[in-house]
Structure formats: C-alpha cells, structure tokens
Write a protein that holds these residues in place. Sequence first.
Motif, PDB file in Angstrom:
ATOM      1  N   ALA A  54       0.824  -1.214   0.000  1.00 47.40           N
ATOM      2  CA  ALA A  54       0.000   0.000   0.000  1.00 47.40           C
ATOM      3  C   ALA A  54       0.855   1.260   0.000  1.00 47.40           C
ATOM      4  N   ILE A  55       0.448   2.216  -0.808  1.00 46.42           N
ATOM      5  CA  ILE A  55       1.028   3.561  -0.801  1.00 46.42           C
ATOM      6  C   ILE A  55       0.054   4.486  -1.524  1.00 46.42           C
ATOM      7  N   GLN A  56      -0.030   5.724  -1.066  1.00 45.85           N
ATOM      8  CA  GLN A  56      -0.961   6.691  -1.652  1.00 45.85           C
ATOM      9  C   GLN A  56      -0.364   7.347  -2.893  1.00 45.85           C
ATOM     10  N   LYS A  57       0.032   6.539  -3.853  1.00 41.07           N
ATOM     11  CA  LYS A  57       0.603   7.070  -5.093  1.00 41.07           C
ATOM     12  C   LYS A  57       0.665   5.927  -6.088  1.00 41.07           C
ATOM     13  N   SER A  83       5.512  -0.635   1.618  1.00 39.03           N
ATOM     14  CA  SER A  83       5.217   0.443   0.684  1.00 39.03           C
ATOM     15  C   SER A  83       6.332   0.574  -0.348  1.00 39.03           C
ATOM     16  N   PRO A  84       6.145   0.026  -1.550  1.00 38.01           N
ATOM     17  CA  PRO A  84       7.094   0.294  -2.630  1.00 38.01           C
ATOM     18  C   PRO A  84       7.087   1.789  -2.956  1.00 38.01           C
ATOM     19  N   VAL A  85       8.258   2.352  -3.233  1.00 40.31           N
ATOM     20  CA  VAL A  85       8.313   3.795  -3.488  1.00 40.31           C
ATOM     21  C   VAL A  85       9.431   4.125  -4.468  1.00 40.31           C
ATOM     22  N   SER A 145       6.310  10.835  -4.632  1.00 41.06           N
ATOM     23  CA  SER A 145       6.258   9.483  -4.088  1.00 41.06           C
ATOM     24  C   SER A 145       6.605   9.475  -2.610  1.00 41.06           C
ATOM     25  N   ILE A 146       7.623  10.227  -2.244  1.00 40.21           N
ATOM     26  CA  ILE A 146       8.038  10.298  -0.846  1.00 40.21           C
ATOM     27  C   ILE A 146       6.933  10.932   0.001  1.00 40.21           C
ATOM     28  N   GLN A 147       6.248  11.925  -0.563  1.00 39.42           N
ATOM     29  CA  GLN A 147       5.118  12.521   0.151  1.00 39.42           C
ATOM     30  C   GLN A 147       4.019  11.482   0.363  1.00 39.42           C
ATOM     31  N   GLY A 148       3.844  10.603  -0.635  1.00 37.04           N
ATOM     32  CA  GLY A 148       2.864   9.541  -0.508  1.00 37.04           C
ATOM     33  C   GLY A 148       3.202   8.583   0.616  1.00 37.04           C
ATOM     34  N   VAL A 149       4.489   8.305   0.791  1.00 37.79           N
ATOM     35  CA  VAL A 149       4.921   7.422   1.870  1.00 37.79           C
ATOM     36  C   VAL A 149       4.711   8.093   3.225  1.00 37.79           C
TER      37      VAL A 149
END
Length: 273
Positions: free
Chosen positions: A25-28, A160-162, A168-172
């Motif tokens: 899971a990640i918001q991106k 969380s893959p990023v 992307s970092i903001q998503g993490v």
Amino acid sequence: MNTKLKPLVNALLQAGFKMKTLANAIQKGGQGKTFATCHLAFDGAARGLRVVVIDLDPQGNASHTLAHYASGLSSSQLYSGDEDLISSVFGGRDNAGISLIGKDAGLANIEQMETEDAASELRMQIEKLSEYFDLCLIDTPPFISKLMASALYSSDYVMSPVEPETYSIQGVQAMVSVIQNIRVRGNPGLKFIGMFPNRVNYRDQRQLDNLASMRTAFKDLVMPFDCRQRGSFAEAQGDQIPVWQIKKTSARVAAKEVRVMTQFVFEKMEIVQ
C-alpha cells in the motif's frame, strides 16, 4: 508443489503456523505495488507455500499478471458476508501454488459501505482463507479508500514500494500516518515492514539524492537495498511470468535484486529464516 520445498510447508504446519497476510500500500500510483505483490507470490509459491492473492485495485494489474491462477472468485465477493464463500471455492481442492481472487466491477460498490463494515467482512473472509493457505497478499488501490482501509485493518503486515521522487516520498509520509491511525483504531498488531525503494534510476543524480534523503529521514523504515529501473520488470509483468523466467542477461541481474527483496520480506514476516 516443488517436492524439494515441500518440507518447508510440513515444518510450518507442524509448528502450528498460521497464514500471514501482507498488504502492499502507498498513496501514489506507479510505485510498483503490483510488481512486489506478484513477485512475492511467485517466490512464495516456489518455496512451497500455498499463496492467495487478493486484488483490491480497480486497475486490476495483478489480476492480469496472475490471470493463469484465477480461482473463479472475485474480490468484491469478499465483502458479501457469505460465511460459506471460501469453503465453497477452496474446500476439497488442491490449493498448492498461487490462487488469485481477481478484481471485478463490484469493487466500486465497496466505497458505499461503512469502513468498519467493509473491514469486518474482509477480515472474516481472510480468517476463512487461513484454513487453506499459508500466505495472503493484498494489492491495494493507490489512494485512501474503503478498500485500502479494509485491507490494512485485515493484514498482519504492510509494505510500501516507493520510487525516489518527491511526490512518491510525500505519498509514503501520508502512508505512515495512515498506518499509525489504523493501529490506534482497530489493528494494533499491524507491522510496517518498510519502504521498498523501487525503479531507482542510477543515472539520475536527483533520484539518488532523493533516495539518500529518504534513508536519512526515515532510517530503519527504508529497506536496506533497492531495485533499479529495468525494462525486464515491465516485460515480466506483461508476459505474466516472474522476472527470473526471462532469458536475458539483464533479467538475471534483475532477478537477484527481486529475490533480495522477497527474502527480506519473508524474514520479517517470520516465514523463512
């Protein structure tokens, strides 16, 4: 099942091993959630584990890559409240290898449910799945939703893959906050395995600087390795096979990177030593 690896499953069963569930899971979007989910499934099955993959991402990329392993059950059915659903599909059959519970159009209706209800329904079905499988992997949507929340409420672990890009970092960062909230509100045992640096372009100094900054800021929350940006990964997913089955020199290097990740994750999940 690979007979050389069958002793692993026997040892797990003798030790009272219970199925473990991991959400990616990640918001991106575009970070490699599906890539990680599918290769954990491929590697887990190669180790002799009975693996079930639940695709909760409406984009359905995992459902494409794992189409050959379709169980006939769709992921929205896991929210139906049918207590006999899992036994009717998986009972009395050989569940060795990978079984896919694929995405379907009904996932859109889950957003109309209360979060607590969606989480309760999914948690019940995952408990039922534990009678037939050793490992459950959940691919989630790239945004906060009832689907993602229900997956996190129902999982033992999350990763969380990023990609080392600013957004992307903001998503993490947002994902870490979501995980903390999930722990407080209903799943205190949820363990964050960490951020998996993925699609790293070693020719892009900006990305390397971002990765260094991420390691400095998040320290042990970042996995101590990465997967580089390689065409072999996209090729493998498109061809519906693990990257180590691609007959190219570059794919052999890619396969080594992936198996470092899968070994790390399985060790954190206490599936292997």
